[in-house]
Design a protein around this motif. Structure first.
Motif, PDB file in Angstrom:
ATOM      1  N   LYS A 139       0.952  -0.926   0.316  1.00 32.37           N
ATOM      2  CA  LYS A 139      -0.156   0.027   0.030  1.00 32.37           C
ATOM      3  C   LYS A 139       0.921   0.753   0.066  1.00 32.37           C
ATOM      4  CE  LYS A 139      -4.142  -1.885   2.428  1.00 32.37           C
ATOM      5  NZ  LYS A 139      -5.032  -2.161   3.368  1.00 32.37           N
ATOM      6  N   ASP A 140       2.229   0.669   0.558  1.00 36.37           N
ATOM      7  CA  ASP A 140       2.925   2.195   0.548  1.00 36.37           C
ATOM      8  C   ASP A 140       3.679   2.618  -0.205  1.00 36.37           C
ATOM      9  OD1 ASP A 140       4.549   0.331   1.600  1.00 36.37           O
ATOM     10  OD2 ASP A 140       4.969   1.129   4.008  1.00 36.37           O
ATOM     11  N   GLY A 141       3.628   1.558  -0.864  1.00 34.25           N
ATOM     12  CA  GLY A 141       5.193   1.521  -2.342  1.00 34.25           C
ATOM     13  C   GLY A 141       6.491   0.809  -1.840  1.00 34.25           C
ATOM     14  N   THR A 142       6.848   0.664  -0.458  1.00 37.80           N
ATOM     15  CA  THR A 142       7.477   0.605  -0.405  1.00 37.80           C
ATOM     16  C   THR A 142       8.422  -1.215  -0.705  1.00 37.80           C
ATOM     17  OG1 THR A 142       6.662  -0.536   2.031  1.00 37.80           O
ATOM     18  CG2 THR A 142       8.158   1.771   1.886  1.00 37.80           C
ATOM     19  N   VAL A 143       7.004  -1.748  -1.212  1.00 38.60           N
ATOM     20  CA  VAL A 143       8.257  -3.380  -1.626  1.00 38.60           C
ATOM     21  C   VAL A 143       8.564  -3.070  -3.387  1.00 38.60           C
ATOM     22  CG1 VAL A 143       7.079  -5.206  -1.660  1.00 38.60           C
ATOM     23  CG2 VAL A 143       6.619  -4.418  -0.281  1.00 38.60           C
ATOM     24  N   ALA A 144       9.036  -3.786  -3.453  1.00 37.36           N
ATOM     25  CA  ALA A 144       9.980  -2.837  -5.088  1.00 37.36           C
ATOM     26  C   ALA A 144      10.091  -4.352  -5.990  1.00 37.36           C
ATOM     27  CB  ALA A 144      11.164  -1.840  -4.815  1.00 37.36           C
ATOM     28  N   LEU A 145       9.627  -4.185  -7.652  1.00 37.91           N
ATOM     29  CA  LEU A 145      11.168  -4.817  -8.129  1.00 37.91           C
ATOM     30  C   LEU A 145      12.141  -4.872  -8.306  1.00 37.91           C
ATOM     31  CD1 LEU A 145      10.255  -6.638 -10.490  1.00 37.91           C
ATOM     32  CD2 LEU A 145      10.091  -4.986 -11.584  1.00 37.91           C
ATOM     33  N   SER A 146      12.703  -5.775  -7.572  1.00 34.58           N
ATOM     34  CA  SER A 146      14.097  -5.470  -7.466  1.00 34.58           C
ATOM     35  C   SER A 146      15.305  -6.081  -8.934  1.00 34.58           C
ATOM     36  CB  SER A 146      14.382  -6.465  -6.443  1.00 34.58           C
ATOM     37  OG  SER A 146      14.500  -7.939  -6.558  1.00 34.58           O
ATOM     38  N   GLY A 147      14.278  -6.961  -9.767  1.00 41.72           N
ATOM     39  CA  GLY A 147      15.317  -7.633 -10.492  1.00 41.72           C
ATOM     40  C   GLY A 147      13.931  -8.399 -11.589  1.00 41.72           C
ATOM     41  N   MET A 148      14.468  -8.594 -13.085  1.00 45.03           N
ATOM     42  CA  MET A 148      13.694  -9.520 -13.929  1.00 45.03           C
ATOM     43  C   MET A 148      14.540 -10.374 -15.061  1.00 45.03           C
ATOM     44  SD  MET A 148      12.270  -6.101 -15.770  1.00 45.03           S
ATOM     45  CE  MET A 148      13.179  -5.002 -16.677  1.00 45.03           C
ATOM     46  N   ALA A 149      13.984 -10.968 -15.353  1.00 45.74           N
ATOM     47  CA  ALA A 149      14.448 -12.454 -16.014  1.00 45.74           C
ATOM     48  C   ALA A 149      13.541 -12.755 -16.445  1.00 45.74           C
ATOM     49  CB  ALA A 149      16.294 -12.516 -16.095  1.00 45.74           C
TER      50      ALA A 149
END
Length: 710
Positions: A139-149
């Motif tokens: 909800k607060d936007g503090t969880v992020a996408l840290s990488g992708m493949a």
């Protein structure tokens, strides 16, 4: 040589002091703690602040934030600075596209979204669809996408999730057709991405063991292992591919070759730029076990794999070539004596290399600005990519059998624009150009050269409104980093743009310790030579004063992480040269940094206090925590950190701020600490937190200089 304060400087300091005299810093308890380093006793009275989870430390954080918030709230510059920052931050931003499995992928932020959104499309003319939206993670936007493949067929997406600014990641797998996650879940990942096998059955990744309850994640129980995860199986069944229990500083970066037949393994030790290189055959494009084979494990240079083609491995290296070269290694006989030079070392530093469309794209830095040259597979130089100007270009990824690549270009006053390049024809097409509220045409950037204390020459980039008047009255913000082979080059940032719009001058310094001129430039700012970094930064400040861009009353300094160390050290060494100093998430305790999380890995740049009496003496001489001088007038200082930072732990900033506040007779200017809760080192920080923190920094500096912000 100390520079005398001008009348204007004295007036500014007194004015700031009058406003700061009402500050009542929280009392910070001292303990009897003394350590011996090679026979020298060093007190550490705030050792208890190293436990950031204790109730007492949390209460201290709350008390410090209350004082800081009260001060910042009273500044008339705070709200106008936040308004300007928000206005300039609110523009459409794009990541550099890449192609996999017949799909294009790129990130986009509409302006004020907390996190960038990942989009995909089958052609550049198609309307893109959302592949993954991290804004729904919390909800607060503090969880992020840290990488992708993405998998090779473009059907599946492995992606990492990190929360509250932590380096720890959980990796998941999403079916892009359905938008649903599979049951696969990978824990305890840090400093790693995922590399799919060509058959799409699984991927390689590096992780740490799950910590035992109460165990500190450092030293013997804090080392990486390389695994292969097969889709549809639990993590407990993952296959251990590589570890080194005899040298637990090893970490692993992986890449599967374009033809899918080879796993390329970069073996890193600590945070240094020297690495090892190994390969593992992947029969029929899949993982069948086996033991990786070493190409080199001497750790004598940097070895970055570029491509595996026609039985040879093309590698960018600085082995015997401090500014970098390109070599070819015969995979059937990889002995160093048989390595062949494809592109020899030149006068500019080679910073990156890629292989696209049967061509080699080599990126160089010429006095800290990007040049990109195109070479044939045999190393013959063919052409140069025509960039829009003197700035920074990055990207240029792709496949050996596809001639299409993308890159971004930016300068201090030009937001990053994305271009498409056909490497065979040389044709460049604009893909995306952002529209912003920043009037770039009203400003200009110029490159100047500064001579340091020992005669070393280095560039600085000065961005200012056109027609800048050189009378020393310009509010000027000087930024630097100076470490870990990271080059500081001209690129657009909202912090710089906001400062310019507020009426200031923004300057970056490409000092030693970085990678602007190759590995020798980096080495000249490490370990026993670290003082060169501080001398360079001080020289940049003195140049700005001497050339009447600024004065000690109108000059501020800022840097983060290793740059926070830079600001802390330079503030101690030349407090008379600056009006304000803002060290962000800085490494401030140079005697104990190696004791926390990944800190041990930084010894390649810093050395450790336990190494030798000589190394201890050098560290002790510049450590920001240990060189705060009572009886010396300090500039206004705003320390920033995050209570969830598990890279440069907040104890560094906590102990430094407490010591600075307790020092006697350092002048009336404020010495404050701003502690962001539910935030870490910076990566993945939501937009709202970025705007709040960075606008507060600029407002604090403007307030110190009595700069009116409208």
């Amino acid at each position: 040589m100390k520079l005398p304060l001008t009348t204007l400087a004295v007036a500014a300091v007194l004015a700031t002091g009058a406003q700061a005299q009402g500050l009542d810093y929280p009392a910070t308890r001292k303990v009897e703690q003394t350590d011996s380093y090679h026979g020298t006793a060093v007190a550490d009275p705030y050792r208890w602040l190293e436990d950031d989870n204790s109730a007492e430390t949390k209460a201290w954080v709350t008390a410090q934030n209350a004082v800081t918030d009260k001060f910042l709230d009273a500044m008339p510059q705070r709200l106008p600075a936040r308004r300007i920052y928000t206005e300039l931050y609110n523009f459409e931003r794009y990541g550099v596209p890449f192609k996999e499995g017949g799909r294009y992928f790129w990130t986009r932020n509409d302006g004020l979204q907390q996190q960038n959104v990942l989009y995909t499309a089958k052609s550049l003319k198609d309307t893109p669809v959302v592949a993954l939206d991290p804004n729904g993670f919390s909800k607060d936007g503090t969880v992020a996408l840290s990488g992708m493949a993405p998998s090779r067929d473009g059907r599946l997406l492995a992606y990492g999730v990190a929360g509250s600014g932590s380096d720890w990641q959980t990796w998941k797998v999403r079916d892009l057709a359905t938008g649903q996650d599979l049951e696969d879940r990978i824990e305890w990942v840090k400093f790693s991405s995922a590399s799919w096998t060509a058959d799409g059955k699984g991927f390689f990744y590096a992780r740490y063991d799950a910590p035992k309850e109460g165990a500190a994640l450092t030293g013997a129980n804090y080392f990486q292992k390389l695994y292969y995860h097969r889709l549809g199986t639990p993590q407990s069944d993952d296959v251990l591919v590589l570890e080194n229990r005899d040298d637990k500083e090893w970490g692993f970066g992986t890449e599967v070759s374009d033809d899918g037949q080879l796993l390329l393994i970069s073996v890193w030790k600590s945070a240094g730029s020297r690495n090892g290189l190994m390969v593992l055959p992947l029969p029929k494009g899949g993982f069948a076990g086996g033991k990786p084979q070493a190409i080199t494990l001497d750790f004598d240079a940097q070895y970055s794999p570029v491509a595996a083609h026609a039985g040879q491995l093309i590698v960018k290296t600085d082995q015997g070539a401090p500014r970098g070269k390109l070599i070819a290694i015969d995979l059937k006989n990889p002995a160093p004596a048989r390595w062949k030079t494809l592109v020899a070392e030149g006068p500019d530093a080679m910073t990156a290399a890629s292989a696209v469309g049967g061509r080699l794209l080599l990126s160089y830095l010429h006095d800290a600005a990007t040049l990109v040259r195109v070479h044939a597979a045999d190393g013959k130089r063919l052409s140069e990519v025509k960039l829009p100007g003197v700035g920074t270009a990055s990207g240029f990824g792709g496949r050996w059998d596809e001639s299409e690549t993308f890159f971004s270009y930016t300068s201090l006053t030009t937001p990053a624009e994305v271009h498409r390049l056909d490497v065979k024809t040389g044709r460049i097409e604009l893909f995306k150009k952002p529209k912003t509220a920043f009037d770039a045409d009203a400003y200009e950037t110029r490159r100047e050269f500064v001579t340091s204390k020992d005669g070393t020459r280095f560039p600085i980039f000065i961005a200012a409104k056109k027609g800048l008047k050189l009378d020393g009255s310009n509010p000027t913000l000087l930024y630097g980093y100076g470490g870990f082979n990271i080059a500081i080059t001209p690129s657009y940032g909202v912090t710089a743009a906001t400062w310019l719009k507020m009426g200031g001058v923004y300057v970056i310094a490409s000092i030693r310790g970085g990678g602007e001129y190759g590995s020798a430039w980096h080495d000249a700012g490490t370990k026993l030579h670290k003082q060169n970094v501080f001398d360079d930064f001080i020289a940049a400040g003195e140049w700005l004063v001497k050339n009447k861009v600024a004065s000690p009353a109108t000059l501020a300094i800022n840097g983060g992480s290793n740059g926070g160390l830079l600001v802390g050290a330079v503030t101690n060494q030349r407090p008379d040269l600056f009006a304000a100093a803002v060290p962000q998430v800085g490494v401030m305790d140079m005697l104990r940094y190696q004791n926390f999380t990944i800190g041990w890995a930084w010894a390649t740049d810093y050395g450790k206090s336990s190494d030798s009496p000589e190394m201890f003496k050098a560290l002790y001489a510049y450590s920001p925590l240990h060189n705060i001088k009572s009886g010396t007038r300090y500039p206004a200082v705003l320390v920033t950190t995050g209570d969830h930072d598990d890279r440069v732990v907040p104890a560094h900033s906590f102990k430094y701020a407490a010591t600075l506040q307790a020092a006697a007779d350092t002048g009336p200017a404020p010495k404050l600490i701003r502690i962001e809760t539910q935030a870490g080192h910076g990566a993945g920080k939501p937009t709202s937190k970025i705007i709040e923190e960075r606008s507060d920094i600029l407002a604090f500096i403007a307030h110190t200089m009595k700069l009116e912000v409208k």
